[in-house]
Design a protein around this motif. Structure first.
Motif, PDB file in Angstrom:
ATOM      1  N   VAL A 337      85.415   1.519  30.728  1.00 43.46           N
ATOM      2  CA  VAL A 337      84.727   0.176  30.691  1.00 43.46           C
ATOM      3  C   VAL A 337      82.694   0.790  31.101  1.00 43.46           C
ATOM      4  N   SER A 338      82.207   1.174  30.001  1.00 40.54           N
ATOM      5  CA  SER A 338      80.557   1.748  30.847  1.00 40.54           C
ATOM      6  C   SER A 338      79.332   0.158  30.492  1.00 40.54           C
ATOM      7  N   GLU A 339      80.026  -0.718  30.509  1.00 39.30           N
ATOM      8  CA  GLU A 339      78.189  -1.901  30.705  1.00 39.30           C
ATOM      9  C   GLU A 339      79.457  -2.890  30.867  1.00 39.30           C
ATOM     10  N   HIS A 340      78.926  -3.937  31.745  1.00 41.66           N
ATOM     11  CA  HIS A 340      79.877  -5.207  31.744  1.00 41.66           C
ATOM     12  C   HIS A 340      78.551  -6.494  30.920  1.00 41.66           C
ATOM     13  N   VAL A 341      79.466  -7.733  30.798  1.00 40.00           N
ATOM     14  CA  VAL A 341      78.317  -8.781  30.341  1.00 40.00           C
ATOM     15  C   VAL A 341      78.832  -9.831  30.827  1.00 40.00           C
ATOM     16  N   THR A 342      77.963 -10.953  30.302  1.00 38.07           N
ATOM     17  CA  THR A 342      79.193 -12.495  30.820  1.00 38.07           C
ATOM     18  C   THR A 342      78.642 -13.165  29.325  1.00 38.07           C
ATOM     19  N   LEU A 343      79.677 -14.168  28.840  1.00 39.49           N
ATOM     20  CA  LEU A 343      80.074 -15.053  28.332  1.00 39.49           C
ATOM     21  C   LEU A 343      78.881 -15.099  27.227  1.00 39.49           C
ATOM     22  N   ALA A 344      77.929 -15.685  27.713  1.00 37.91           N
ATOM     23  CA  ALA A 344      76.094 -16.108  27.843  1.00 37.91           C
ATOM     24  C   ALA A 344      75.412 -14.664  26.883  1.00 37.91           C
ATOM     25  N   GLY A 345      75.899 -13.669  27.827  1.00 35.77           N
ATOM     26  CA  GLY A 345      75.104 -12.320  26.891  1.00 35.77           C
ATOM     27  C   GLY A 345      76.014 -11.333  25.459  1.00 35.77           C
ATOM     28  N   ILE A 346      77.026 -11.743  24.980  1.00 29.70           N
ATOM     29  CA  ILE A 346      77.757 -11.499  24.726  1.00 29.70           C
ATOM     30  C   ILE A 346      77.289 -10.531  23.249  1.00 29.70           C
ATOM     31  N   ASN A 347      76.077 -11.400  23.439  1.00 28.00           N
ATOM     32  CA  ASN A 347      75.208 -10.379  21.551  1.00 28.00           C
ATOM     33  C   ASN A 347      74.806  -9.014  22.172  1.00 28.00           C
ATOM     34  N   GLU A 348      74.708  -9.902  23.501  1.00 26.38           N
ATOM     35  CA  GLU A 348      74.314  -7.703  23.524  1.00 26.38           C
ATOM     36  C   GLU A 348      74.480  -6.501  24.449  1.00 26.38           C
ATOM     37  N   GLN A 355      74.915   0.400  18.442  1.00 24.81           N
ATOM     38  CA  GLN A 355      74.433   1.235  19.018  1.00 24.81           C
ATOM     39  C   GLN A 355      74.335   2.813  19.137  1.00 24.81           C
ATOM     40  N   GLY A 356      76.179   2.373  19.261  1.00 19.89           N
ATOM     41  CA  GLY A 356      76.823   3.789  20.216  1.00 19.89           C
ATOM     42  C   GLY A 356      76.624   3.700  21.745  1.00 19.89           C
ATOM     43  N   ARG A 357      75.790   3.057  21.993  1.00 21.07           N
ATOM     44  CA  ARG A 357      75.941   3.163  23.990  1.00 21.07           C
ATOM     45  C   ARG A 357      76.630   3.033  24.628  1.00 21.07           C
ATOM     46  N   ALA A 358      77.675   2.892  24.430  1.00 22.51           N
ATOM     47  CA  ALA A 358      78.614   2.182  25.104  1.00 22.51           C
ATOM     48  C   ALA A 358      80.339   2.622  24.765  1.00 22.51           C
ATOM     49  N   THR A 359      80.945   3.127  25.733  1.00 22.77           N
ATOM     50  CA  THR A 359      82.588   3.462  25.344  1.00 22.77           C
ATOM     51  C   THR A 359      83.247   1.983  24.927  1.00 22.77           C
ATOM     52  N   ARG A 360      83.205   1.177  25.895  1.00 22.88           N
ATOM     53  CA  ARG A 360      83.807   0.278  26.728  1.00 22.88           C
ATOM     54  C   ARG A 360      83.145  -1.359  26.815  1.00 22.88           C
ATOM     55  N   VAL A 361      82.253  -2.549  26.232  1.00 19.27           N
ATOM     56  CA  VAL A 361      81.967  -3.190  26.519  1.00 19.27           C
ATOM     57  C   VAL A 361      83.259  -4.639  27.175  1.00 19.27           C
TER      58      VAL A 361
END
Length: 368
Positions: A337-348, A355-361
């Motif tokens: 899990v390389s990144e965490h987002v909120t529901l509001a930030g799910i598009n990011e 972009q291939g910048r995350a293994t799993r978000v």
């Protein structure tokens, strides 16, 4: 009584997810109401958002999630209010010829279990039904799912890493353990080192493979692959990966896993094999995509090519075992899990994935 929930809705494809208030129905027979805590962002979701795969908007995407049981309908067995659970999109009936033969991912009745019920699970403000993907729809504060799409996990299992068990991990590990049955001492190549590829690399390590070759185009992903167990990292854009694998292995790999979903990489996976080797296609190859392999290699060298949907899983037993591997420190889910987002930030989050910048978000949606 129905409830209002915030959900990320895809109203057009290609498009972006929009946060809306939806009315969620109560659970019917065989259904469970789950309060979502965490949900993983998958490339299959991204393919629906960008239009690569056809979808039927409006739809709530998300199929790998962890949460807490809030209510259970009639005929639900083995799940109670307060249980921590994980979703898996390979819902099964348990009665058809495939289920009774142990091949749950090929269940003949999946579509009926996922979508057919007296009324819609979700309705938007305009009164229009909103389809939950795979009968799950995890990008929401709560969801109503069939009991055979859920498995209970121990309460000491953290929810964020648990959320990726139902797709990325089950698919990658299952392809290794159930689909290919990798043996100790074997050589393995994994093409594509995103979430599923990373899980496959870890599966090969746990299975006892002595050579694990990661192939990708992104240097950062290749470096991370070594942390998960890859013994070699090949940049596919710098040299011929087929020849490189043959050189490293002394003639070809015992097992190859294609986790990209393109005809060229499937063909490369087959070409990388030694005589008698097995290539497993895990990536979502688009419909009507031709795949060409060498006839003499297929029958004279007895190379094999197979598919593996959702890791050919039996998730009700597989996922608890994967939880044990995590709790023992042998399965590195937190690092995936390389990144965490909120529901509001799910598009990011999906932009990072594209972009291939995350293994799993992972989207952190609710509290335990």
């Amino acid at each position: 009584m129905t409830a209002l929930v915030d959900a990320a809705v895809l109203n057009a494809a290609p498009g972006r997810l929009e946060i809306e208030k939806l009315r969620l129905d109560v659970p019917g027979p065989d259904e469970v109401l789950v309060r979502v805590v965490s949900a993983g962002l998958c490339h299959s979701d991204l393919h629906e958002i960008d239009g690569t795969f056809a979808s039927e908007p409006p739809i709530v995407l998300g199929h790998e999630a962890s949460g807490v049981v809030e209510a259970a309908g009639a005929d639900v067995v083995g799940l109670r209010v307060g249980d921590h659970v994980v979703t898996c999109l390979s819902v099964f009936c348990g009665r058809c010829r495939y289920c009774t033969g142990g091949r749950l991912t090929l269940c003949e009745n999946r579509s009926r279990l996922s979508h057919q019920r007296p009324g819609p699970r979700l309705v938007n403000a305009a009164g229009r039904p909103v389809r939950p993907t795979a009968g799950i729809g995890a990008f929401a504060q709560a969801m109503v799912v069939h009991q055979n799409a859920l498995v209970r996990i121990p309460s000491d299992m953290p929810m964020a890493p648990a959320s990726i068990l139902g797709c990325a991990v089950t698919t990658g590990l299952g392809a290794v353990f159930r689909g290919a049955r990798v043996e100790p001492g074997s050589s393995v190549v994994v093409i594509g080192t995103g979430g599923i590829g990373t899980a496959a690399i870890q599966g090969a390590r746990i299975a006892g493979a002595t050579q694990i070759i990661a192939v990708d185009l992104i240097p950062e992903k290749l470096k991370a692959a070594e942390r998960f167990g890859a013994t070699h990292a090949l940049h596919a854009g710098e040299s011929d990966p087929v020849e490189a694998v043959r050189e490293i292995t002394g003639g070809g790999a015992d097992f190859a896993f294609e986790v990209v979903g393109r005809s060229t990489t499937v063909e490369q996976a087959f070409a990388m094999l030694r005589p008698g080797g097995l290539a497993t296609v895990v990536g979502m190859v688009p419909e009507h995509t031709p795949i060409r392999v060498s006839g003499p290699e297929l029958f004279l060298q007895e190379k094999r090519l197979q598919g593996s949907f959702m890791g050919s899983n039996q998730f009700k037993t597989d996922i608890p075992r994967y939880v044990d591997l995590y709790l023992q420190g042998r399965l590195l889910l937190d690092d995936m899990v390389s990144e965490h987002v909120t529901l509001a930030g799910i598009n990011e989050g999906f932009e990072l994935l594209a972009q291939g910048r995350a293994t799993r978000v992972v989207a952190d949606i609710g509290e335990v």
